[in-house]
Design a protein around this motif. Structure first.
Motif, mmCIF file in Angstrom:
data_model
loop_
_atom_site.group_PDB
_atom_site.id
_atom_site.type_symbol
_atom_site.label_atom_id
_atom_site.label_comp_id
_atom_site.label_asym_id
_atom_site.label_seq_id
_atom_site.Cartn_x
_atom_site.Cartn_y
_atom_site.Cartn_z
ATOM 1 N N VAL A 48 -31.217 29.221 8.667
ATOM 2 C CA VAL A 48 -31.362 31.339 9.311
ATOM 3 C C VAL A 48 -30.442 31.269 8.381
ATOM 4 O O VAL A 48 -30.687 32.216 7.386
ATOM 5 C CB VAL A 48 -30.725 31.633 10.932
ATOM 6 C CG1 VAL A 48 -30.628 32.732 11.138
ATOM 7 C CG2 VAL A 48 -31.891 30.902 11.705
ATOM 8 N N LEU A 49 -28.883 30.818 8.093
ATOM 9 C CA LEU A 49 -28.071 31.254 6.535
ATOM 10 C C LEU A 49 -28.740 31.359 5.647
ATOM 11 O O LEU A 49 -28.791 32.342 5.255
ATOM 12 C CB LEU A 49 -27.183 30.389 7.368
ATOM 13 C CG LEU A 49 -26.217 31.199 7.783
ATOM 14 C CD1 LEU A 49 -24.744 30.416 7.971
ATOM 15 C CD2 LEU A 49 -25.339 31.900 7.488
ATOM 16 N N ILE A 76 -22.716 37.462 7.876
ATOM 17 C CA ILE A 76 -21.158 38.164 8.484
ATOM 18 C C ILE A 76 -20.399 38.454 10.071
ATOM 19 O O ILE A 76 -19.512 37.848 10.026
ATOM 20 C CB ILE A 76 -20.680 40.022 7.682
ATOM 21 C CG1 ILE A 76 -20.424 40.356 6.119
ATOM 22 C CG2 ILE A 76 -19.498 40.032 8.470
ATOM 23 C CD1 ILE A 76 -21.175 41.188 5.907
ATOM 24 N N PHE A 77 -22.116 38.520 10.457
ATOM 25 C CA PHE A 77 -21.444 38.293 11.933
ATOM 26 C C PHE A 77 -21.918 37.075 12.465
ATOM 27 O O PHE A 77 -20.945 36.892 13.644
ATOM 28 C CB PHE A 77 -22.832 39.938 13.237
ATOM 29 C CG PHE A 77 -21.632 41.061 12.575
ATOM 30 C CD1 PHE A 77 -20.045 41.509 13.290
ATOM 31 C CD2 PHE A 77 -22.779 41.889 11.882
ATOM 32 C CE1 PHE A 77 -19.917 42.687 13.321
ATOM 33 C CE2 PHE A 77 -22.220 42.984 11.508
ATOM 34 C CZ PHE A 77 -20.742 43.353 12.247
ATOM 35 N N MET A 78 -22.552 36.631 11.706
ATOM 36 C CA MET A 78 -22.478 34.717 12.618
ATOM 37 C C MET A 78 -21.533 34.059 11.627
ATOM 38 O O MET A 78 -21.544 33.516 12.506
ATOM 39 C CB MET A 78 -23.991 34.232 11.334
ATOM 40 C CG MET A 78 -25.716 34.631 12.089
ATOM 41 S SD MET A 78 -26.884 33.976 11.335
ATOM 42 C CE MET A 78 -27.130 32.018 11.400
ATOM 43 N N LEU A 134 -19.050 32.347 14.237
ATOM 44 C CA LEU A 134 -18.867 30.879 14.017
ATOM 45 C C LEU A 134 -17.420 30.561 13.853
ATOM 46 O O LEU A 134 -16.670 29.961 14.083
ATOM 47 C CB LEU A 134 -19.550 29.946 12.677
ATOM 48 C CG LEU A 134 -18.613 28.734 13.211
ATOM 49 C CD1 LEU A 134 -19.050 28.105 13.739
ATOM 50 C CD2 LEU A 134 -19.394 28.744 11.450
ATOM 51 N N LEU A 135 -16.756 31.519 13.521
ATOM 52 C CA LEU A 135 -14.919 31.667 12.390
ATOM 53 C C LEU A 135 -14.546 31.441 14.279
ATOM 54 O O LEU A 135 -13.473 30.855 14.355
ATOM 55 C CB LEU A 135 -14.510 32.373 12.058
ATOM 56 C CG LEU A 135 -13.079 32.508 11.226
ATOM 57 C CD1 LEU A 135 -13.454 31.370 10.508
ATOM 58 C CD2 LEU A 135 -13.401 33.677 9.976
ATOM 59 N N LEU A 136 -14.534 32.296 15.297
ATOM 60 C CA LEU A 136 -14.205 33.081 16.199
ATOM 61 C C LEU A 136 -14.121 31.964 17.599
ATOM 62 O O LEU A 136 -13.173 31.679 17.787
ATOM 63 C CB LEU A 136 -15.145 34.171 17.353
ATOM 64 C CG LEU A 136 -13.973 35.527 16.079
ATOM 65 C CD1 LEU A 136 -15.136 36.313 16.869
ATOM 66 C CD2 LEU A 136 -13.019 35.839 17.033
ATOM 67 N N TYR A 137 -15.638 30.978 17.054
ATOM 68 C CA TYR A 137 -15.432 29.743 18.425
ATOM 69 C C TYR A 137 -14.258 28.721 17.340
ATOM 70 O O TYR A 137 -13.685 28.481 18.731
ATOM 71 C CB TYR A 137 -17.046 29.604 18.132
ATOM 72 C CG TYR A 137 -17.391 28.256 18.666
ATOM 73 C CD1 TYR A 137 -17.043 28.112 20.193
ATOM 74 C CD2 TYR A 137 -17.715 26.814 17.917
ATOM 75 C CE1 TYR A 137 -17.307 27.525 20.657
ATOM 76 C CE2 TYR A 137 -17.300 26.011 18.754
ATOM 77 C CZ TYR A 137 -17.863 26.144 19.981
ATOM 78 O OH TYR A 137 -17.568 24.443 20.151
ATOM 79 N N CYS A 140 -21.648 33.623 4.025
ATOM 80 C CA CYS A 140 -22.534 32.236 4.334
ATOM 81 C C CYS A 140 -21.645 31.241 3.642
ATOM 82 O O CYS A 140 -22.687 29.780 4.413
ATOM 83 C CB CYS A 140 -24.334 32.833 3.224
ATOM 84 S SG CYS A 140 -25.116 31.166 3.020
ATOM 85 N N LEU A 141 -21.713 31.264 2.302
ATOM 86 C CA LEU A 141 -20.977 29.378 2.025
ATOM 87 C C LEU A 141 -19.804 29.170 2.675
ATOM 88 O O LEU A 141 -19.669 28.230 3.568
ATOM 89 C CB LEU A 141 -20.466 30.059 0.614
ATOM 90 C CG LEU A 141 -21.149 29.699 -0.261
ATOM 91 C CD1 LEU A 141 -22.681 30.340 -0.587
ATOM 92 C CD2 LEU A 141 -20.835 29.522 -1.480
ATOM 93 N N ALA A 142 -19.324 30.450 3.829
ATOM 94 C CA ALA A 142 -18.088 29.906 3.774
ATOM 95 C C ALA A 142 -18.478 29.665 5.784
ATOM 96 O O ALA A 142 -17.341 28.236 5.427
ATOM 97 C CB ALA A 142 -17.287 31.163 4.381
ATOM 98 N N PRO A 143 -18.842 29.707 6.355
ATOM 99 C CA PRO A 143 -19.574 28.976 7.487
ATOM 100 C C PRO A 143 -20.342 28.102 7.408
ATOM 101 O O PRO A 143 -20.211 27.152 7.862
ATOM 102 C CB PRO A 143 -20.168 29.954 8.015
ATOM 103 C CG PRO A 143 -20.726 31.479 6.960
ATOM 104 C CD PRO A 143 -19.696 30.968 6.369
#
Length: 327
Positions: A58-59, A112-114, A118-121, A256-259
């Motif tokens: 999806v990303l 951004i929100f995806m 993931l970062l919050l998780y 996109c790249l960070a997650p």
């Protein structure tokens, strides 16, 4: 002195050029992730593999739409409409809120929100699955989401402008909250990894623990580049500078790249997981797990286990004459 339009065009061209490079990086990471997910001996559960495959796909699709939209819009502006009445300025004034441009902006917001989710998780996992740690970040996440919806609606209306007018009145607090959230989460993760890293280094030694405690590990796990470029974008955006488009293009690709980098580390078993965090928190003693017998010349990787869980387990690398393969 260059006009504002000229600065905007130069910034847009530079941003698109950098976007193409980053898109290539994303393609490489995506296929590495897919290869890791479906290779033999993958340690992830079937449910996790399915989630990471869908999340990564999806990303990539969202990023592809964003890249394609910008390419088409710039082609129509610089090539097709250059000799039209009014030229480039007229095209920008009338087509900045065209439907496919709004669609491209929407894909960026979705990435951004995806990525933030993931970062919050990851923050939740690294802090030992404590809900109080993510309480405030989730509130900021929801507030930013509300502002993003308003921004997209205003930018997509006839005569709307993503980088000006009323849109910027909602865009500035939206990006401020989002980027501030990234900075806070980044700092929290870095501080936590630094603390846990000491326990892991003490137990395993600095060389064996480098996979979890190295600078690269902290930068990727905390999505630090994403936060830093976000600051570089926010300042000119809030000032109404045309250079914001250049930083915005790069920041949009890093959403996109960070997650994707985090997913790749998880898939390859190099990310901080619940077991590693639990062991580091409890200060347990890690014992070396003897490597199995094999043929050929192998570079053995030290693994450490406790209570049935393994820290830093990797397949041994086997060398047969001039070729290298995983045993």
């Amino acid at each position: 002195m260059a006009s504002e339009l000229t600065v905007f065009e130069h910034s847009l061209w530079i941003g698109n050029y950098m976007s193409g490079i980053l898109y290539g990086v994303e393609l490489v990471m995506y296929f590495l992730t897919m290869q890791g997910l479906f290779s033999k001996g993958n340690h992830n559960t079937p449910r996790s593999r399915k989630f990471f495959a869908i999340f990564s796909t999806v990303l990539l699709l969202l990023l592809t739409i964003d890249i394609a939209v910008n390419a088409v819009w710039c082609q129509l502006m610089w090539i097709n409409s250059r000799d039209q009445p009014g030229g480039v300025p007229a095209y920008i004034g009338t087509q900045v809120s065209v439907w496919y441009q709004t669609m491209g902006s929407t894909t960026v917001v979705m990435m951004i929100f995806m990525g933030d989710a993931l970062l919050l998780y990851r923050l939740f996992i690294i802090y030992g699955s404590k809900y109080w740690v993510i309480a405030f970040p989730i509130l900021a996440y929801l507030a930013a989401f509300s502002l993003a919806i308003i921004e997209l609606v205003l930018a997509g209306r006839p005569g709307g402008n993503f980088f000006g007018g009323r849109t910027i009145n909602f865009g500035t607090p939206y990006y401020t909250i989002t980027i501030s959230l990234n900075i806070i989460v980044t700092l929290l993760i870095c501080l936590r990894l630094a603390k846990l890293g000491k326990a892991v280094s003490k137990a395993l030694g600095p060389d064996s623990a480098r996979m979890y405690t190295g600078v690269a590990s902290m930068l990727i796990e905390s999505a630090a580049p994403y936060s830093l470029v976000g600051i570089m974008f926010l300042i000119p955006y809030a000032m109404g500078s045309p250079t914001a488009i250049s930083f915005g293009q790069v920041w949009a690709k890093l959403t996109c790249l960070a997650p994707q980098l985090i997913v790749l580390r998880v898939v390859t078993g190099r990310a901080w997981g619940k077991d590693v965090v639990t062991q580091a928190q409890s200060g347990v003693d890690f014992r070396m797990k003897p490597a199995g017998r094999s043929t050929g010349i192998e570079l053995q990787t030290h693994t450490f286990t406790h209570g049935g869980t393994t820290l830093g387990e990797e397949a041994p690398e086997k060398w047969n004459s001039s070729t290298k393969s995983l045993a």
